[in-house]
Design a protein around this motif. Structure first.
Motif, PDB file in Angstrom:
ATOM      1  N   MET A   1       0.826  -1.186   0.000  1.00  0.00           N
ATOM      2  CA  MET A   1       0.000   0.000   0.000  1.00  0.00           C
ATOM      3  C   MET A   1       0.870   1.249   0.000  1.00  0.00           C
ATOM      4  N   GLU A   2       1.962   1.192   0.783  1.00  0.00           N
ATOM      5  CA  GLU A   2       2.859   2.354   0.830  1.00  0.00           C
ATOM      6  C   GLU A   2       3.438   2.656  -0.542  1.00  0.00           C
ATOM      7  N   MET A   3       3.797   1.620  -1.288  1.00  0.00           N
ATOM      8  CA  MET A   3       4.343   1.831  -2.630  1.00  0.00           C
ATOM      9  C   MET A   3       3.300   2.457  -3.545  1.00  0.00           C
ATOM     10  N   ALA A   4       2.058   2.000  -3.466  1.00  0.00           N
ATOM     11  CA  ALA A   4       0.987   2.552  -4.299  1.00  0.00           C
ATOM     12  C   ALA A   4       0.760   4.020  -3.972  1.00  0.00           C
ATOM     13  N   LEU A   5       0.791   4.366  -2.693  1.00  0.00           N
ATOM     14  CA  LEU A   5       0.624   5.769  -2.299  1.00  0.00           C
ATOM     15  C   LEU A   5       1.768   6.624  -2.823  1.00  0.00           C
ATOM     16  N   LYS A   6       2.988   6.136  -2.685  1.00  0.00           N
ATOM     17  CA  LYS A   6       4.157   6.886  -3.165  1.00  0.00           C
ATOM     18  C   LYS A   6       4.104   7.099  -4.668  1.00  0.00           C
ATOM     19  N   THR A  38      -9.898   2.158   6.790  1.00  0.00           N
ATOM     20  CA  THR A  38      -8.781   1.368   6.280  1.00  0.00           C
ATOM     21  C   THR A  38      -8.919   1.167   4.788  1.00  0.00           C
ATOM     22  N   ILE A  39      -7.873   0.724   4.188  1.00  0.00           N
ATOM     23  CA  ILE A  39      -7.895   0.247   2.811  1.00  0.00           C
ATOM     24  C   ILE A  39      -7.658  -1.249   2.920  1.00  0.00           C
ATOM     25  N   ILE A  40      -8.627  -2.018   2.423  1.00  0.00           N
ATOM     26  CA  ILE A  40      -8.599  -3.468   2.604  1.00  0.00           C
ATOM     27  C   ILE A  40      -9.251  -4.116   1.390  1.00  0.00           C
ATOM     28  N   SER A  41      -8.955  -5.351   1.148  1.00  0.00           N
ATOM     29  CA  SER A  41      -9.557  -6.067   0.029  1.00  0.00           C
ATOM     30  C   SER A  41     -11.074  -6.121   0.195  1.00  0.00           C
ATOM     31  N   SER A  42     -11.782  -5.781  -0.867  1.00  0.00           N
ATOM     32  CA  SER A  42     -13.250  -5.821  -0.803  1.00  0.00           C
ATOM     33  C   SER A  42     -13.766  -7.236  -0.593  1.00  0.00           C
ATOM     34  N   SER A  56     -18.372   0.250   1.595  1.00  0.00           N
ATOM     35  CA  SER A  56     -17.168   0.122   0.788  1.00  0.00           C
ATOM     36  C   SER A  56     -17.137   1.223  -0.259  1.00  0.00           C
ATOM     37  N   LEU A  57     -16.032   1.918  -0.358  1.00  0.00           N
ATOM     38  CA  LEU A  57     -15.838   2.942  -1.373  1.00  0.00           C
ATOM     39  C   LEU A  57     -14.769   2.461  -2.337  1.00  0.00           C
ATOM     40  N   LYS A  58     -15.073   2.475  -3.612  1.00  0.00           N
ATOM     41  CA  LYS A  58     -14.124   2.014  -4.613  1.00  0.00           C
ATOM     42  C   LYS A  58     -13.081   3.092  -4.884  1.00  0.00           C
ATOM     43  N   ILE A  59     -11.844   2.696  -5.015  1.00  0.00           N
ATOM     44  CA  ILE A  59     -10.768   3.618  -5.373  1.00  0.00           C
ATOM     45  C   ILE A  59     -10.790   3.735  -6.893  1.00  0.00           C
ATOM     46  N   GLN A  60     -11.264   4.861  -7.399  1.00  0.00           N
ATOM     47  CA  GLN A  60     -11.415   5.030  -8.837  1.00  0.00           C
ATOM     48  C   GLN A  60     -10.103   5.447  -9.486  1.00  0.00           C
ATOM     49  N   PRO A  63      -6.076   1.693  -9.420  1.00  0.00           N
ATOM     50  CA  PRO A  63      -6.094   0.292  -8.995  1.00  0.00           C
ATOM     51  C   PRO A  63      -4.854  -0.045  -8.184  1.00  0.00           C
ATOM     52  N   VAL A  64      -5.078  -0.778  -7.142  1.00  0.00           N
ATOM     53  CA  VAL A  64      -3.988  -1.228  -6.294  1.00  0.00           C
ATOM     54  C   VAL A  64      -3.885  -2.731  -6.482  1.00  0.00           C
ATOM     55  N   TYR A  65      -2.745  -3.179  -6.894  1.00  0.00           N
ATOM     56  CA  TYR A  65      -2.532  -4.598  -7.119  1.00  0.00           C
ATOM     57  C   TYR A  65      -1.538  -5.115  -6.107  1.00  0.00           C
ATOM     58  N   ARG A  66      -1.645  -6.374  -5.809  1.00  0.00           N
ATOM     59  CA  ARG A  66      -0.639  -6.983  -4.973  1.00  0.00           C
ATOM     60  C   ARG A  66      -0.268  -8.321  -5.580  1.00  0.00           C
ATOM     61  N   PRO A  67       0.994  -8.672  -5.454  1.00  0.00           N
ATOM     62  CA  PRO A  67       1.428  -9.935  -6.068  1.00  0.00           C
ATOM     63  C   PRO A  67       0.835 -11.125  -5.328  1.00  0.00           C
ATOM     64  N   LEU A  68       0.395 -12.091  -6.089  1.00  0.00           N
ATOM     65  CA  LEU A  68      -0.139 -13.318  -5.524  1.00  0.00           C
ATOM     66  C   LEU A  68       0.658 -14.495  -6.073  1.00  0.00           C
TER      67      LEU A  68
END
Length: 114
Positions: A1-6, A38-42, A56-60, A63-68
């Motif tokens: 999340m920190e990387m996405a914000l930066k 918070t920002i959390i997976s829907s 829930s509010l969508k981040i328009q 998009p925030v992705y995380r590796p799976l």
């Protein structure tokens, strides 16, 4: 999340972060108690949103992705030893277009995906 914000020009130090919690359940309990947002997976709060516990509010347009990772049994690491269902799931996870379409649908709309 920190990387996405930066990446979007916002330093996490500028936020008023009052706590960091180690489990999704703890985060949900704090938000339900009215102690923050918070920002959390829907996907982790779908039931609570349906029950109107959370909104829930969508981040328009951000998009925030995380590796799976796909985890499989170490002794069944080849296609020859995977079950048909395991192979179908792995193939689905690699089909980005179809996976994106499925994840963007309401649960009740999934029957209409071809």
């Amino acid at each position: 999340m920190e990387m996405a914000l930066k990446e979007r020009g916002l330093e996490p130090e500028q936020l008023n972060i009052s706590m960091e919690l180690g489990s999704t359940q703890a985060i949900k309990e704090v938000v339900a108690a009215g102690l923050g947002i918070t920002i959390i997976s829907s996907l982790t709060v779908r039931r609570e949103c349906d029950q109107k516990i959370f909104k829930s509010l969508k981040i328009q347009d951000a998009p925030v992705y995380r590796p799976l990772s796909i985890l499989t049994n170490a002794h069944q690491n080849s296609q020859a030893t995977q079950s048909k269902d395991e192979r179908l799931l792995i193939d689905l996870l690699h089909d980005h277009r179809l996976l994106s379409e499925i994840l963007s649908k309401d649960y009740n709309e999934l029957d209409s995906i071809e």
